[in-house]
Scaffold this motif. Structure first.
Motif, PDB file in Angstrom:
ATOM      1  N   GLY A  44     -21.838   3.610 -43.791  1.00 12.39           N
ATOM      2  CA  GLY A  44     -21.335   4.734 -43.143  1.00 12.39           C
ATOM      3  C   GLY A  44     -19.910   4.404 -42.045  1.00 12.39           C
ATOM      4  N   VAL A  45     -19.373   4.860 -41.976  1.00 11.68           N
ATOM      5  CA  VAL A  45     -18.435   4.275 -40.844  1.00 11.68           C
ATOM      6  C   VAL A  45     -18.908   4.946 -39.359  1.00 11.68           C
ATOM      7  CG1 VAL A  45     -16.017   5.165 -39.942  1.00 11.68           C
ATOM      8  CG2 VAL A  45     -16.811   6.272 -42.504  1.00 11.68           C
ATOM      9  N   HIS A  46     -18.794   3.722 -38.856  1.00 11.53           N
ATOM     10  CA  HIS A  46     -19.761   3.502 -37.213  1.00 11.53           C
ATOM     11  C   HIS A  46     -18.243   2.976 -35.933  1.00 11.53           C
ATOM     12  CE1 HIS A  46     -23.409   3.183 -39.958  1.00 11.53           C
ATOM     13  NE2 HIS A  46     -22.469   1.980 -40.166  1.00 11.53           N
ATOM     14  N   GLY A  47     -18.168   4.321 -35.658  1.00 14.00           N
ATOM     15  CA  GLY A  47     -17.309   4.001 -34.431  1.00 14.00           C
ATOM     16  C   GLY A  47     -18.196   2.575 -33.174  1.00 14.00           C
ATOM     17  N   ILE A  48     -17.275   2.160 -32.889  1.00 11.45           N
ATOM     18  CA  ILE A  48     -17.473   0.511 -31.983  1.00 11.45           C
ATOM     19  C   ILE A  48     -17.710   1.478 -29.968  1.00 11.45           C
ATOM     20  CG2 ILE A  48     -16.046  -1.265 -30.734  1.00 11.45           C
ATOM     21  CD1 ILE A  48     -16.803  -1.676 -33.811  1.00 11.45           C
ATOM     22  N   VAL A  49     -17.951   1.397 -29.703  1.00  8.49           N
ATOM     23  CA  VAL A  49     -18.628   1.750 -28.278  1.00  8.49           C
ATOM     24  C   VAL A  49     -19.257   0.905 -27.471  1.00  8.49           C
ATOM     25  CG1 VAL A  49     -19.228   3.643 -29.015  1.00  8.49           C
ATOM     26  CG2 VAL A  49     -21.298   2.056 -28.952  1.00  8.49           C
ATOM     27  N   GLY A  50     -18.395  -1.155 -27.390  1.00  6.02           N
ATOM     28  CA  GLY A  50     -19.128  -1.685 -26.587  1.00  6.02           C
ATOM     29  C   GLY A  50     -18.784  -2.909 -26.733  1.00  6.02           C
ATOM     30  N   LEU A  51     -19.025  -3.432 -26.488  1.00  6.77           N
ATOM     31  CA  LEU A  51     -17.775  -5.318 -26.085  1.00  6.77           C
ATOM     32  C   LEU A  51     -19.330  -6.220 -24.917  1.00  6.77           C
ATOM     33  CD1 LEU A  51     -16.935  -7.996 -27.735  1.00  6.77           C
ATOM     34  CD2 LEU A  51     -14.858  -6.666 -26.121  1.00  6.77           C
ATOM     35  N   LEU A  52     -19.500  -6.860 -26.021  1.00  4.39           N
ATOM     36  CA  LEU A  52     -20.448  -7.192 -24.688  1.00  4.39           C
ATOM     37  C   LEU A  52     -20.191  -8.996 -24.803  1.00  4.39           C
ATOM     38  CD1 LEU A  52     -24.456  -5.912 -25.292  1.00  4.39           C
ATOM     39  CD2 LEU A  52     -22.541  -5.517 -23.591  1.00  4.39           C
ATOM     40  N   VAL A 108     -20.524  -9.932 -28.426  1.00  5.02           N
ATOM     41  CA  VAL A 108     -21.413  -8.891 -28.828  1.00  5.02           C
ATOM     42  C   VAL A 108     -20.561  -7.460 -29.405  1.00  5.02           C
ATOM     43  CG1 VAL A 108     -23.371  -7.283 -29.221  1.00  5.02           C
ATOM     44  CG2 VAL A 108     -23.549  -9.621 -28.582  1.00  5.02           C
ATOM     45  N   ILE A 109     -20.170  -7.344 -30.270  1.00  7.58           N
ATOM     46  CA  ILE A 109     -19.313  -5.559 -30.930  1.00  7.58           C
ATOM     47  C   ILE A 109     -20.231  -4.707 -30.490  1.00  7.58           C
ATOM     48  CG2 ILE A 109     -17.578  -4.353 -32.026  1.00  7.58           C
ATOM     49  CD1 ILE A 109     -16.308  -7.385 -31.869  1.00  7.58           C
ATOM     50  N   ILE A 110     -20.368  -3.612 -30.167  1.00  9.53           N
ATOM     51  CA  ILE A 110     -21.862  -3.202 -30.150  1.00  9.53           C
ATOM     52  C   ILE A 110     -21.091  -1.249 -31.258  1.00  9.53           C
ATOM     53  CG2 ILE A 110     -23.568  -1.264 -29.315  1.00  9.53           C
ATOM     54  CD1 ILE A 110     -22.725  -3.077 -26.948  1.00  9.53           C
ATOM     55  N   THR A 111     -21.454  -1.395 -32.202  1.00 12.61           N
ATOM     56  CA  THR A 111     -21.357   0.472 -32.815  1.00 12.61           C
ATOM     57  C   THR A 111     -22.040   1.576 -32.115  1.00 12.61           C
ATOM     58  OG1 THR A 111     -23.057  -0.080 -35.003  1.00 12.61           O
ATOM     59  CG2 THR A 111     -20.755  -1.573 -35.117  1.00 12.61           C
ATOM     60  N   ASP A 112     -21.736   2.151 -32.995  1.00 13.31           N
ATOM     61  CA  ASP A 112     -22.597   3.904 -32.897  1.00 13.31           C
ATOM     62  C   ASP A 112     -23.957   4.121 -33.556  1.00 13.31           C
ATOM     63  OD1 ASP A 112     -21.534   4.929 -35.167  1.00 13.31           O
ATOM     64  OD2 ASP A 112     -20.066   6.088 -33.804  1.00 13.31           O
ATOM     65  N   TRP A 113     -24.089   3.283 -34.817  1.00  4.76           N
ATOM     66  CA  TRP A 113     -24.839   3.451 -35.280  1.00  4.76           C
ATOM     67  C   TRP A 113     -26.262   4.018 -34.414  1.00  4.76           C
ATOM     68  CZ3 TRP A 113     -26.357   5.142 -39.675  1.00  4.76           C
ATOM     69  CH2 TRP A 113     -27.829   5.287 -40.220  1.00  4.76           C
ATOM     70  N   ASN A 114     -26.316   5.101 -34.240  1.00  5.94           N
ATOM     71  CA  ASN A 114     -28.471   5.576 -34.552  1.00  5.94           C
ATOM     72  C   ASN A 114     -27.687   5.720 -32.940  1.00  5.94           C
ATOM     73  OD1 ASN A 114     -30.460   7.484 -34.555  1.00  5.94           O
ATOM     74  ND2 ASN A 114     -31.780   5.804 -34.042  1.00  5.94           N
ATOM     75  N   TRP A 115     -26.841   6.252 -32.058  1.00  9.00           N
ATOM     76  CA  TRP A 115     -26.201   6.198 -30.958  1.00  9.00           C
ATOM     77  C   TRP A 115     -25.845   7.216 -30.232  1.00  9.00           C
ATOM     78  CZ3 TRP A 115     -21.936   5.500 -28.205  1.00  9.00           C
ATOM     79  CH2 TRP A 115     -22.158   5.213 -26.361  1.00  9.00           C
ATOM     80  N   PRO A 116     -25.630   7.856 -29.557  1.00  7.40           N
ATOM     81  CA  PRO A 116     -26.918   7.629 -28.247  1.00  7.40           C
ATOM     82  C   PRO A 116     -28.108   8.360 -27.878  1.00  7.40           C
ATOM     83  CG  PRO A 116     -25.112   8.922 -27.749  1.00  7.40           C
ATOM     84  CD  PRO A 116     -24.802   8.890 -29.155  1.00  7.40           C
ATOM     85  N   ARG A 117     -27.927   9.592 -29.137  1.00  6.34           N
ATOM     86  CA  ARG A 117     -29.039  10.246 -28.969  1.00  6.34           C
ATOM     87  C   ARG A 117     -30.161   9.182 -30.218  1.00  6.34           C
ATOM     88  NH1 ARG A 117     -26.825  12.368 -25.464  1.00  6.34           N
ATOM     89  NH2 ARG A 117     -26.983  15.129 -24.855  1.00  6.34           N
ATOM     90  N   ALA A 118     -30.659   8.627 -30.310  1.00  2.73           N
ATOM     91  CA  ALA A 118     -31.780   7.747 -31.368  1.00  2.73           C
ATOM     92  C   ALA A 118     -32.444   8.960 -31.937  1.00  2.73           C
ATOM     93  CB  ALA A 118     -31.933   6.808 -30.712  1.00  2.73           C
ATOM     94  N   ARG A 119     -32.131   8.557 -32.893  1.00  7.00           N
ATOM     95  CA  ARG A 119     -33.208   9.300 -34.231  1.00  7.00           C
ATOM     96  C   ARG A 119     -34.396   8.402 -34.574  1.00  7.00           C
ATOM     97  NH1 ARG A 119     -28.825   8.866 -36.559  1.00  7.00           N
ATOM     98  NH2 ARG A 119     -29.858   8.024 -38.590  1.00  7.00           N
ATOM     99  N   VAL A 164     -18.324   1.039 -43.318  1.00  6.70           N
ATOM    100  CA  VAL A 164     -19.412   0.222 -44.781  1.00  6.70           C
ATOM    101  C   VAL A 164     -19.923   1.062 -45.448  1.00  6.70           C
ATOM    102  CG1 VAL A 164     -21.660  -1.085 -44.766  1.00  6.70           C
ATOM    103  CG2 VAL A 164     -20.548  -1.020 -42.706  1.00  6.70           C
ATOM    104  N   PRO A 165     -18.828   0.278 -47.003  1.00  8.87           N
ATOM    105  CA  PRO A 165     -19.616   1.302 -47.968  1.00  8.87           C
ATOM    106  C   PRO A 165     -20.378   1.400 -48.880  1.00  8.87           C
ATOM    107  CG  PRO A 165     -17.385  -0.263 -48.515  1.00  8.87           C
ATOM    108  CD  PRO A 165     -17.769  -0.216 -46.783  1.00  8.87           C
TER     109      PRO A 165
END
Length: 168
Positions: A44-52, A108-119, A164-165
């Motif tokens: 998928g195409v995952h947005g970058i939503v955080g950097l820790l 840590v670079i955080i992606t938006d995989w299954n975030w912010p409302r997780a399934r 990630v193709p």
């Protein structure tokens, strides 16, 4: 459509700004049907939503980076309301420590995989982080050398994405 801020996973590694960085992915390979615990890196195409980052181990890599503190955790319990969110100790449900003894999560670079409302059971926390060693698989994240991760973290901007193709 790709942008200059995109990081693209390929058989040669992670491509960003014209450079290929060796990386490892999940022990379950790449999957279009990611589930909790499968060890796969999701397509998928995952947005970058955080950097820790760990301020006791490194300087702040970017002005938008947030320090990891003792007691910072990531909930990986699909039954909990905070599933796939950063939480604080003490925390009763299953979780992963972000403030680790080893250096894997120093940056840590955080992606938006299954975030912010997780399934439910769709998988938690797809990060870009330091690898344990070259070619050692992750639990689904993308991992790389510390200096490469830092180089990327210092250059990604708002709107950055991890692409990630599907693999053939």
């Amino acid at each position: 459509m790709k942008t200059p801020n995109d990081m693209v996973l390929s058989p040669r590694g992670l491509r960003f700004r014209g450079r290929d960085f060796p990386c490892t992915i999940g022990r379950g390979g790449v999957s279009a049907n990611k589930t909790e615990g499968d060890g796969a890196t999701p397509v998928g195409v995952h947005g970058i939503v955080g950097l820790l980052y760990r301020p006791d181990r490194m300087a702040r890599p970017a002005d938008w980076a947030v320090p990891i503190r003792p007691g910072d955790l990531w909930c990986d319990d699909p039954r909990h309301e905070d599933y796939n969110l950063m939480v604080r100790a003490p925390f009763p449900a299953s979780h992963e420590r972000l403030f680790r003894a080893d250096p894997l999560y120093d940056l840590v670079i955080i992606t938006d995989w299954n975030w912010p409302r997780a399934r439910y059971r769709a998988g938690s926390a797809i990060f870009l982080h330091r690898w344990r060693r070259a070619q050692a698989p992750t639990e689904g994240c993308v991992a790389m050398r510390a200096d490469h991760l830092l180089w990327i973290a210092q250059r990604i901007r708002f709107g950055a994405r991890l692409i990630v193709p599907p693999q053939p």
